[in-house]
Design a protein around this motif. Structure first.
Motif, mmCIF file in Angstrom:
data_model
loop_
_atom_site.group_PDB
_atom_site.id
_atom_site.type_symbol
_atom_site.label_atom_id
_atom_site.label_comp_id
_atom_site.label_asym_id
_atom_site.label_seq_id
_atom_site.Cartn_x
_atom_site.Cartn_y
_atom_site.Cartn_z
ATOM 1 N N PRO A 263 -41.221 32.558 -1.989
ATOM 2 C CA PRO A 263 -42.290 33.454 -2.446
ATOM 3 C C PRO A 263 -43.597 32.674 -2.661
ATOM 4 O O PRO A 263 -43.574 31.532 -3.090
ATOM 5 N N VAL A 264 -44.699 33.325 -2.337
ATOM 6 C CA VAL A 264 -45.998 32.650 -2.322
ATOM 7 C C VAL A 264 -46.696 32.770 -3.676
ATOM 8 O O VAL A 264 -46.643 33.815 -4.322
ATOM 9 N N GLU A 265 -47.368 31.711 -4.097
ATOM 10 C CA GLU A 265 -48.119 31.733 -5.361
ATOM 11 C C GLU A 265 -49.537 32.241 -5.117
ATOM 12 O O GLU A 265 -50.169 31.858 -4.150
ATOM 13 N N ILE A 266 -50.024 33.098 -6.011
ATOM 14 C CA ILE A 266 -51.414 33.554 -5.911
ATOM 15 C C ILE A 266 -52.114 33.301 -7.246
ATOM 16 O O ILE A 266 -52.070 34.125 -8.152
ATOM 17 N N PRO A 267 -52.774 32.161 -7.372
ATOM 18 C CA PRO A 267 -53.401 31.788 -8.640
ATOM 19 C C PRO A 267 -54.447 32.809 -9.087
ATOM 20 O O PRO A 267 -55.177 33.347 -8.259
ATOM 21 N N VAL B 108 -49.222 35.592 -10.134
ATOM 22 C CA VAL B 108 -48.096 35.805 -9.224
ATOM 23 C C VAL B 108 -47.423 34.486 -8.831
ATOM 24 O O VAL B 108 -48.035 33.645 -8.162
ATOM 25 N N ASN B 109 -46.186 34.325 -9.264
ATOM 26 C CA ASN B 109 -45.321 33.191 -8.896
ATOM 27 C C ASN B 109 -45.816 31.810 -9.338
ATOM 28 O O ASN B 109 -45.152 30.808 -9.090
ATOM 29 N N GLU C 269 -39.232 38.775 -6.787
ATOM 30 C CA GLU C 269 -39.159 39.451 -5.488
ATOM 31 C C GLU C 269 -38.359 40.744 -5.613
ATOM 32 O O GLU C 269 -38.728 41.776 -5.061
#
Ligand SMILES: Nc1ncnc2c1ncn2[C@@H]1O[C@H](COP(=O)(O)OP(=O)(O)O)[C@@H](O)[C@H]1O
Ligand SMILES: [Mg+2]
Lengths: 500, 256
Positions: free
Chosen positions: B89-93, B144-145, B157
């Motif tokens: 899963p991708v991180e979105i700062p 996110v993540n 997820e």
């Protein structure tokens, strides 16, 4: 706390909707209104004419003439990373006033309905209610007083009586020159001297209107103050002059917004903002700069050449600059802090977005003069299209500014591969007890992030808007709430067409 | 529901074939599992179905409920009911988990011509579903993540899946890196979503996930093809003997 978060949640949704519903520059329309112009070009006579139009006293005229005589010996600065086309200063109107403003309205009721409608359409209704930028707050909630400047004149200022009750003076600078000459004489040019730089000197000669704020000792301004600048007339320069004085132990939060019609010739906006902050007082100054950026090929747009400076004169004085720079063809702007008082603090939070052919060279100067002074710089630069975006910042700690601290964080985000991001930090530390920390990053909008968002249902522009708003979060959170909403949607809008 | 026919995929940038003729049909309400050694093309299959750039489909088709997936943008596939739980899963700062979820849900609702959910209604939906996955308020507020542990990412997820309520769920190694408790939470989350109108494609390395999420069909994939398909017992065979025999039987050299 929960409440706060709820609102911010809502903000993002608003962003997304705005992206979906809107064309590009939303404020590109023009108000058709009869105008009085001073003859084109600049001379001593024009300076005299501007002064006369404002019914200024002799001392003010003399001050302007002195600046003018200096200006004609000066040349524009060339050190910024900007490609500025040659400006013909004789081909500009220096004064443009709606005919209906010839006799000064004594209240908002007397203001030309066309002008009122203009601000209404911009989302800045000049009514005394809790409204700003299209955000409706329930009755009785936070109110914002507005000074509305249209080309060269202030059209009106709201909530004056209510502010006067608290002892706060909020009016146009031209009115302050007439009504409060002792304050203006004392402070005008005391933060940004006439000779400061080419554009500031020009402004000192020809400034036409802007806002004046005085908060007396010990007063917390009972509402936020704001000025909304609108350029409407063609081929006209706007030379705004703003002077804010927070006397001992005072507090004020001030907001500034600006827009202009779409035109294919460039227009000059050369402003000076001076802030005087005395002992134990605090000023927050927030800008959402959304001047017309020019078209995709770089035709037209505003040249935004601005000198903004805050002088923390007293001990424990505090200033916070927050800027969201999305508009203008060219931005040359460095809101700065002179930290003279011991224990004084300066903060600078900035989002600068350059898309298409826009150029931005912006940053701050933190000049530490007093002991134990603190400064903090958070800059988020976003470049897209073929734009060039430079952060330029000076942190200077003088020998006597012992035990001082600066923290600088400078992040650049690139969208696409035809744009540029540059970071130019200057750091001077002249004593051993002070410390400076500088962090800088440059990254590209990550395809994996965009793909992840899209697999969850967002289209590409929504995904970019979301990721970029995340990148800017720290700065967006520093804005007053009304502005945070506007800023979030602006971030999205100004990046339109930057992907795909 | 999902019908993949003779799918051949190569990398866009280089001449490397990754999927070499995949056929797979998943009916409504069915749970299929794909097992296979590393590098066999399992993630590639899930990416190609979701519309990720960088792959070229040289042959074949993929149809979801009559929609030709390969002709659609990733967000259109999502709106049509496809969901991929990422292996990584991708991180979105800077983007709050809640904001992300709501933006996603409303984007899909809008694409389908449905009313967007109000903040209040959305909050109710999220709270209930987050609780079942032991996702606390703090995790919903965090970006996110970002800074999530491996298990938190995977649970997140599943939370997204629970909120978006897709028709076709693909889970790419959702079990890897999970401890026993997290594995139970995740599989309970998945089982709670099992429904006659919803199908699953569970990609996994290990049989143990399939103890919790009972598949109807198990496929063994290697070298870009499905070698064998069978019932849950096929997973047990692999668990016991490894892939070596299977690979040999199909004439595939074992990869490291
Ligand atoms: N974007 C890519 N670039 C280069 N090689 C790739 C790429 N995507 C997949 N591959 C290669 O394709 C093969 C299959 O990978 P993958 O689909 O991740 O397998 P699995 O998920 O079954 O472990 C591997 O050899 C992998 O290295
Ligand atoms: Mg994989």
């Amino acid at each position: 706390m929960e409440q706060q978060i709820e609102v911010r949640e809502g903000v993002d949704r608003e962003t997304i909707e705005t992206v979906q519903n809107m064309g590009s520059y939303k404020y590109g329309w023009e108000t058709e209104i009869e105008m009085d112009y001073a003859p084109k070009g600049l001379s001593e006579d024009i300076v005299r004419l501007i002064s006369a139009k404002n019914d200024e006293p002799e001392w003010m005229l003399d001050w302007r003439l002195k600046a003018y005589r200096r200006w004609i010996t000066m040349t524009p600065p060339t050190w910024a990373l900007l490609d500025i086309p040659k400006i013909d200063f004789q081909d500009i109107y220096y004064y443009a006033r709606p005919k209906s403003m010839e006799t000064r309205p004594t209240s908002l009721d007397e203001v030309d309905p066309k002008l009122l409608a203009t601000y209404e359409k911009l989302g800045i209704p000049l009514k005394e209610q809790a409204l700003l930028a299209g955000v409706t707050a329930p009755e009785g909630e936070r109110q914002v007083a507005v000074d509305a400047v249209f080309d060269s004149v202030s059209v009106g200022t709201t909530f004056r009586e209510k502010l006067a009750e608290a002892g706060v003076i909020f009016c146009s600078i031209s009115e302050a020159i007439r009504e409060h000459p002792e304050l203006v004489k004392k402070y005008l040019g005391s933060v940004v001297p006439q000779s400061d730089n080419f554009y500031a000197t020009l402004n000192s000669a020809v400034f036409s209107d802007g806002s004046f704020v005085y908060i007396p000792p010990g007063v917390k301004c009972p509402m936020e103050l704001s000025t909304y600048f609108r350029i409407n007339a063609e081929n006209t320069g706007q030379f705004e002059r703003t002077l804010i004085i927070a006397d001992k132990g005072a507090y004020v939060s001030y907001l500034e917004g600006c827009t202009a019609p779409k035109r294919d010739t460039a227009q000059l906006h050369a402003a000076v903002v001076e802030i005087v902050i005395e002992e134990d007082s605090e000023v927050k100054y927030s800008t959402v700069q959304n001047w017309f950026p020019g078209d995709e090929d770089g035709k037209g747009g505003i040249y935004n050449f601005v000198t903004k400076r805050a002088d923390c004169r007293g001990d424990r004085a505090k200033v916070m600059w927050t800027q969201v720079e999305t508009g203008s063809a060219i931005t040359w702007k460095y809101p700065s802090c002179l930290l003279r008082g011991n224990d004084s603090q300066g903060e600078f939070y900035s989002i600068a977005i350059a898309n298409n052919m826009q150029q931005a060279d912006t940053g701050t100067k933190m000049v530490h003069l007093g002991k134990n002074t603190r400064s903090r710089i958070v800059s988020k630069g976003i470049s897209a299209g073929r734009a060039q975006n430079t952060y330029r910042g000076l942190v200077s700690i003088h020998p006597k500014a012992t035990d001082s601290r600066n923290y600088t964080q400078c992040d650049s985000l690139l969208i696409g591969d035809k744009c540029g991001a540059h970071t130019v930090p200057y750091i001077e530390v002249k004593n051993n007890s002070s410390r400076v920390e500088h962090e800088a990053t440059t990254s590209k909008v990550d395809d994996d992030q965009l793909f992840y968002c899209r697999t969850r249902g967002m289209d590409e522009e929504e995904a970019v808007a979301l990721v970029v708003n995340g990148f800017c979060r720290e700065v967006l959170q520093a804005l007053p709430m009304e502005f945070a909403m506007e800023a979030q949607s602006l971030v999205a809008i100004s990046l339109e067409g930057s992907v795909g | 529901m999902l019908e993949i026919k003779n799918m051949h995929v190569k990398l866009e940038e280089e001449d490397k074939a990754i999927l070499k003729g995949v056929d797979l049909t998943i009916g409504s309400g069915e749970v299929h599992a794909i097992m296979g050694p590393n590098g066999s093309g399992k993630s590639t299959l899930s990416y190609v179905l979701s519309g990720r750039d960088g792959y070229e489909v040289t042959e074949g088709s993929a149809v979801l409920d009559g929609h030709d997936l390969l002709d659609m943008e990733p967000e259109e596939r999502a709106a049509a009911g496809l969901f991929l739980a990422f292996q990584y899963p991708v991180e979105i700062p800077g983007v709050g988990n809640m904001t992300f979820l709501r933006t996603a849900l409303n984007a899909q609702r809008k694409a389908r011509g449905q009313e967007e959910l109000s903040a209040g209604d959305f909050l109710k939906v999220v709270r209930a579903k987050a609780k079942a996955l032991k996702i606390d308020a703090d995790m919903l507020k965090r970006p996110v993540n970002v800074g999530f542990s491996g298990g938190e990412k995977k649970r997140n997820e599943i939370l997204q899946m629970a909120i978006l309520e897709p028709r076709m769920c693909i889970l790419d190694e959702t079990d890897s890196g999970l401890d026993v408790d997290a594995m139970r939470l995740v599989s309970d989350g998945v089982n709670a979503l099992r429904d006659a109108n919803r199908s699953f494609l569970v990609i996994t390395h290990y049989q143990r996930l399939l103890d919790h999420i009972k598949p109807d069909v198990v496929h063994i994939m290697a070298d870009g093809r499905i070698l064998e398909s069978g019932g849950p017992e096929l997973a047990l065979v692999v668990e016991k003997n490894g892939y070596a025999d299977l690979l040999k039987k199909h004439g595939i050299a074992e990869v490291a």
